[in-house]
Scaffold this motif. Structure first.
Motif, PDB file in Angstrom:
ATOM      1  N   TYR A  53       0.870  -1.179   0.000  1.00 11.38           N
ATOM      2  CA  TYR A  53       0.000   0.000   0.000  1.00 11.38           C
ATOM      3  C   TYR A  53       0.902   1.223   0.000  1.00 11.38           C
ATOM      4  CZ  TYR A  53      -3.788  -3.107   1.427  1.00 11.38           C
ATOM      5  OH  TYR A  53      -4.721  -4.098   1.475  1.00 11.38           O
ATOM      6  N   TYR A  70      -3.283   5.001  -0.702  1.00 10.54           N
ATOM      7  CA  TYR A  70      -3.329   3.808   0.152  1.00 10.54           C
ATOM      8  C   TYR A  70      -4.107   2.663  -0.494  1.00 10.54           C
ATOM      9  CZ  TYR A  70      -1.215   6.715   3.689  1.00 10.54           C
ATOM     10  OH  TYR A  70      -0.356   7.543   4.366  1.00 10.54           O
ATOM     11  N   ILE A  99       2.189  -4.301   7.510  1.00 11.64           N
ATOM     12  CA  ILE A  99       0.984  -3.752   8.138  1.00 11.64           C
ATOM     13  C   ILE A  99       0.735  -4.469   9.464  1.00 11.64           C
ATOM     14  CG2 ILE A  99      -1.514  -3.506   7.913  1.00 11.64           C
ATOM     15  CD1 ILE A  99      -0.994  -3.246   4.886  1.00 11.64           C
ATOM     16  N   CYS A 100       0.926  -5.762   9.437  1.00  6.99           N
ATOM     17  CA  CYS A 100       0.812  -6.551  10.658  1.00  6.99           C
ATOM     18  C   CYS A 100       1.715  -7.760  10.524  1.00  6.99           C
ATOM     19  CB  CYS A 100      -0.624  -6.958  10.949  1.00  6.99           C
ATOM     20  SG  CYS A 100      -1.363  -7.942   9.633  1.00  6.99           S
TER      21      CYS A 100
END
Length: 67
Positions: A43, A49, A63-64
């Motif tokens: 992103y 985004y 992101i995670c």
């Protein structure tokens, strides 16, 4: 996310389960546009985004992460 195993089949990594939501960037260029050269997703702020496909050798902040 990536499509390294099967081109144009975007999956979560490392589980390889198919992505159920794809939100590709449409400007400044329609994504995904890297073909077999760009097999990982990211992103980017400059793309609002939305998702873009990039070469898997590039480093991006996750992101995670799986603990």
């Amino acid at each position: 996310m990536r499509d390294e195993v099967t081109e144009d089949l975007w999956t979560h990594f490392p589980s390889e389960t198919p992505m159920t939501f794809l939100d590709w960037a449409t400007s400044p260029n329609l994504q995904p546009n890297g073909g077999i050269e760009a097999n990982c997703g990211a992103y980017w702020e400059t793309h609002g985004y939305h998702m873009v496909d990039e070469n898997c050798t590039r480093n991006f902040t996750p992101i995670c992460e799986k603990p």
